[in-house]
Design a protein around this motif. Structure first.
Motif, PDB file in Angstrom:
ATOM      1  N   ASN A  18       0.810  -1.221   0.000  1.00 61.85           N
ATOM      2  CA  ASN A  18       0.000   0.000   0.000  1.00 61.85           C
ATOM      3  C   ASN A  18       0.841   1.267   0.000  1.00 61.85           C
ATOM      4  O   ASN A  18       0.298   2.361   0.023  1.00 61.85           O
ATOM      5  CB  ASN A  18      -0.943   0.026   1.208  1.00 61.85           C
ATOM      6  CG  ASN A  18      -2.073  -0.962   1.058  1.00 61.85           C
ATOM      7  OD1 ASN A  18      -2.481  -1.277  -0.045  1.00 61.85           O
ATOM      8  ND2 ASN A  18      -2.564  -1.469   2.181  1.00 61.85           N
ATOM      9  N   GLN A  20       2.663   4.381  -1.038  1.00 54.62           N
ATOM     10  CA  GLN A  20       2.396   5.258  -2.164  1.00 54.62           C
ATOM     11  C   GLN A  20       3.594   6.171  -2.362  1.00 54.62           C
ATOM     12  O   GLN A  20       4.214   6.605  -1.399  1.00 54.62           O
ATOM     13  CB  GLN A  20       1.123   6.055  -1.910  1.00 54.62           C
ATOM     14  CG  GLN A  20      -0.076   5.158  -1.783  1.00 54.62           C
ATOM     15  CD  GLN A  20      -1.364   5.943  -1.588  1.00 54.62           C
ATOM     16  OE1 GLN A  20      -1.370   7.149  -1.609  1.00 54.62           O
ATOM     17  NE2 GLN A  20      -2.446   5.224  -1.427  1.00 54.62           N
ATOM     18  N   LYS A  21       3.882   6.436  -3.613  1.00 52.34           N
ATOM     19  CA  LYS A  21       5.027   7.280  -3.921  1.00 52.34           C
ATOM     20  C   LYS A  21       4.550   8.721  -4.137  1.00 52.34           C
ATOM     21  O   LYS A  21       3.512   8.955  -4.738  1.00 52.34           O
ATOM     22  CB  LYS A  21       5.720   6.762  -5.174  1.00 52.34           C
ATOM     23  CG  LYS A  21       6.408   5.421  -4.950  1.00 52.34           C
ATOM     24  CD  LYS A  21       6.971   4.854  -6.223  1.00 52.34           C
ATOM     25  CE  LYS A  21       8.156   5.640  -6.702  1.00 52.34           C
ATOM     26  NZ  LYS A  21       8.773   5.073  -7.912  1.00 52.34           N
ATOM     27  N   PHE A  22       5.353   9.629  -3.650  1.00 56.62           N
ATOM     28  CA  PHE A  22       5.039  11.042  -3.742  1.00 56.62           C
ATOM     29  C   PHE A  22       6.173  11.779  -4.430  1.00 56.62           C
ATOM     30  O   PHE A  22       7.308  11.324  -4.425  1.00 56.62           O
ATOM     31  CB  PHE A  22       4.839  11.650  -2.344  1.00 56.62           C
ATOM     32  CG  PHE A  22       3.799  10.967  -1.541  1.00 56.62           C
ATOM     33  CD1 PHE A  22       2.463  11.237  -1.748  1.00 56.62           C
ATOM     34  CD2 PHE A  22       4.145  10.035  -0.578  1.00 56.62           C
ATOM     35  CE1 PHE A  22       1.489  10.604  -1.001  1.00 56.62           C
ATOM     36  CE2 PHE A  22       3.180   9.401   0.173  1.00 56.62           C
ATOM     37  CZ  PHE A  22       1.847   9.683  -0.042  1.00 56.62           C
ATOM     38  N   LYS A 129       1.782  14.719 -15.369  1.00 53.14           N
ATOM     39  CA  LYS A 129       0.968  13.498 -15.385  1.00 53.14           C
ATOM     40  C   LYS A 129       1.752  12.344 -16.012  1.00 53.14           C
ATOM     41  O   LYS A 129       1.748  11.220 -15.505  1.00 53.14           O
ATOM     42  CB  LYS A 129      -0.325  13.756 -16.159  1.00 53.14           C
ATOM     43  CG  LYS A 129      -1.268  12.593 -16.165  1.00 53.14           C
ATOM     44  CD  LYS A 129      -2.540  12.939 -16.910  1.00 53.14           C
ATOM     45  CE  LYS A 129      -3.440  11.720 -17.017  1.00 53.14           C
ATOM     46  NZ  LYS A 129      -4.558  11.943 -17.913  1.00 53.14           N
ATOM     47  N   SER A 132       4.378  11.188 -13.622  1.00 49.45           N
ATOM     48  CA  SER A 132       3.731  10.507 -12.495  1.00 49.45           C
ATOM     49  C   SER A 132       3.322   9.089 -12.861  1.00 49.45           C
ATOM     50  O   SER A 132       3.514   8.161 -12.080  1.00 49.45           O
ATOM     51  CB  SER A 132       2.491  11.289 -12.042  1.00 49.45           C
ATOM     52  OG  SER A 132       2.860  12.541 -11.555  1.00 49.45           O
ATOM     53  N   GLU A 133       2.755   8.938 -14.040  1.00 50.24           N
ATOM     54  CA  GLU A 133       2.342   7.602 -14.478  1.00 50.24           C
ATOM     55  C   GLU A 133       3.555   6.714 -14.723  1.00 50.24           C
ATOM     56  O   GLU A 133       3.548   5.534 -14.379  1.00 50.24           O
ATOM     57  CB  GLU A 133       1.474   7.706 -15.728  1.00 50.24           C
ATOM     58  CG  GLU A 133       0.107   8.294 -15.447  1.00 50.24           C
ATOM     59  CD  GLU A 133      -0.704   8.609 -16.701  1.00 50.24           C
ATOM     60  OE1 GLU A 133      -0.162   8.498 -17.830  1.00 50.24           O
ATOM     61  OE2 GLU A 133      -1.878   8.991 -16.547  1.00 50.24           O
ATOM     62  N   ARG A 135       6.545   6.901 -13.292  1.00 52.80           N
ATOM     63  CA  ARG A 135       7.237   6.589 -12.039  1.00 52.80           C
ATOM     64  C   ARG A 135       6.321   6.021 -10.956  1.00 52.80           C
ATOM     65  O   ARG A 135       6.778   5.680  -9.882  1.00 52.80           O
ATOM     66  CB  ARG A 135       7.898   7.853 -11.492  1.00 52.80           C
ATOM     67  CG  ARG A 135       8.929   8.445 -12.391  1.00 52.80           C
ATOM     68  CD  ARG A 135      10.306   7.950 -11.984  1.00 52.80           C
ATOM     69  NE  ARG A 135      11.307   8.261 -12.977  1.00 52.80           N
ATOM     70  CZ  ARG A 135      11.875   9.431 -13.144  1.00 52.80           C
ATOM     71  NH1 ARG A 135      11.526  10.433 -12.388  1.00 52.80           N
ATOM     72  NH2 ARG A 135      12.780   9.597 -14.080  1.00 52.80           N
ATOM     73  N   GLY A 136       5.020   6.019 -11.211  1.00 51.99           N
ATOM     74  CA  GLY A 136       4.075   5.468 -10.236  1.00 51.99           C
ATOM     75  C   GLY A 136       3.800   6.376  -9.052  1.00 51.99           C
ATOM     76  O   GLY A 136       3.519   5.910  -7.956  1.00 51.99           O
ATOM     77  N   TYR A 137       3.846   7.685  -9.276  1.00 52.00           N
ATOM     78  CA  TYR A 137       3.543   8.621  -8.191  1.00 52.00           C
ATOM     79  C   TYR A 137       2.037   8.684  -7.978  1.00 52.00           C
ATOM     80  O   TYR A 137       1.270   8.842  -8.926  1.00 52.00           O
ATOM     81  CB  TYR A 137       4.060  10.031  -8.505  1.00 52.00           C
ATOM     82  CG  TYR A 137       5.557  10.134  -8.601  1.00 52.00           C
ATOM     83  CD1 TYR A 137       6.381   9.582  -7.631  1.00 52.00           C
ATOM     84  CD2 TYR A 137       6.147  10.790  -9.661  1.00 52.00           C
ATOM     85  CE1 TYR A 137       7.752   9.678  -7.723  1.00 52.00           C
ATOM     86  CE2 TYR A 137       7.521  10.900  -9.759  1.00 52.00           C
ATOM     87  CZ  TYR A 137       8.319  10.338  -8.788  1.00 52.00           C
ATOM     88  OH  TYR A 137       9.677  10.440  -8.882  1.00 52.00           O
ATOM     89  N   SER A 138       1.626   8.590  -6.736  1.00 56.33           N
ATOM     90  CA  SER A 138       0.206   8.708  -6.397  1.00 56.33           C
ATOM     91  C   SER A 138      -0.179  10.163  -6.191  1.00 56.33           C
ATOM     92  O   SER A 138      -1.342  10.525  -6.339  1.00 56.33           O
ATOM     93  CB  SER A 138      -0.096   7.946  -5.104  1.00 56.33           C
ATOM     94  OG  SER A 138       0.255   6.602  -5.237  1.00 56.33           O
ATOM     95  N   LEU A 139       0.800  10.976  -5.835  1.00 54.71           N
ATOM     96  CA  LEU A 139       0.527  12.359  -5.488  1.00 54.71           C
ATOM     97  C   LEU A 139       1.738  13.211  -5.827  1.00 54.71           C
ATOM     98  O   LEU A 139       2.873  12.836  -5.531  1.00 54.71           O
ATOM     99  CB  LEU A 139       0.229  12.456  -3.976  1.00 54.71           C
ATOM    100  CG  LEU A 139      -0.090  13.814  -3.394  1.00 54.71           C
ATOM    101  CD1 LEU A 139      -1.436  14.308  -3.915  1.00 54.71           C
ATOM    102  CD2 LEU A 139      -0.123  13.741  -1.878  1.00 54.71           C
TER     103      LEU A 139
END
Length: 171
Positions: A18, A20-22, A129, A132-133, A135-139
């Motif tokens: 769970n 999450q990457k920021f 965006k 983020s997609e 690198r898998g950033y959630s925020l």
């Protein structure tokens, strides 16, 4: 003991799953390094000054009319006083309406700012965006506008990467 280790391992795996990457970025820094944004800002400043001068000219004219009215007040009949007061109010209203037209919430300056800045902001948003997609950033937080960020590691700041993807070198 094995049961406790199993539970700890399970909790650790669940937390990792769970996790999450920021990332952080500095929108002010990014925009300052985009020449089109700086040109748009300059254009907005010029048109704003021009429109402000128009409004001020009407206000000055209304002020002059009022001073003249005050100086001539003793010489004017009731009818003349009424006409002059209406002229002054009309000029003040004209200045107020012009100010609202140019600088109101839905005024010309707002429309011009939107037309000039939206394409640039949209391009930046699309790159953020994309990163983020990838690198898998959630925020992704903007450190320039969020005063709640006390410290952010430079390791998670993607500002320079955004600029590079936009085609601008780092200054």
């Amino acid at each position: 003991m094995k049961k406790l280790m199993s539970i700890c391992l399970f909790v650790l795996v669940a937390m990792t799953a769970n996790a999450q990457k920021f990332a952080l970025l500095d929108m002010e820094y990014i925009l300052k390094n985009i020449p089109a944004y700086e040109r748009a800002n300059e254009q907005l400043n010029q048109v704003s000054k021009k429109w402000q001068a128009e409004v001020e000219a009407l206000n000055t004219e209304a002020g002059t009319m009022y001073k003249n009215y005050q100086n001539e007040l003793v010489f004017l009949s009731q009818e003349q006083k009424k006409v002059r007061q209406e002229e002054i109010m009309k000029k003040e209203k004209e200045a107020s309406e012009l100010k609202k037209k140019y600088f109101g919430p839905e005024g010309e300056l707002f429309k011009k700012r939107t037309s000039l800045m939206s394409p640039i902001q949209e391009e930046v948003y699309n790159v953020v965006k994309e990163i983020s997609e990838l690198r898998g950033y959630s925020l992704v937080l903007d450190r320039a506008s969020d005063s709640g960020i006390i410290f952010g590691s430079p390791k998670i700041d993607i500002s320079n990467e955004v600029l590079q993807k936009l085609g601008y070198g780092i200054r």
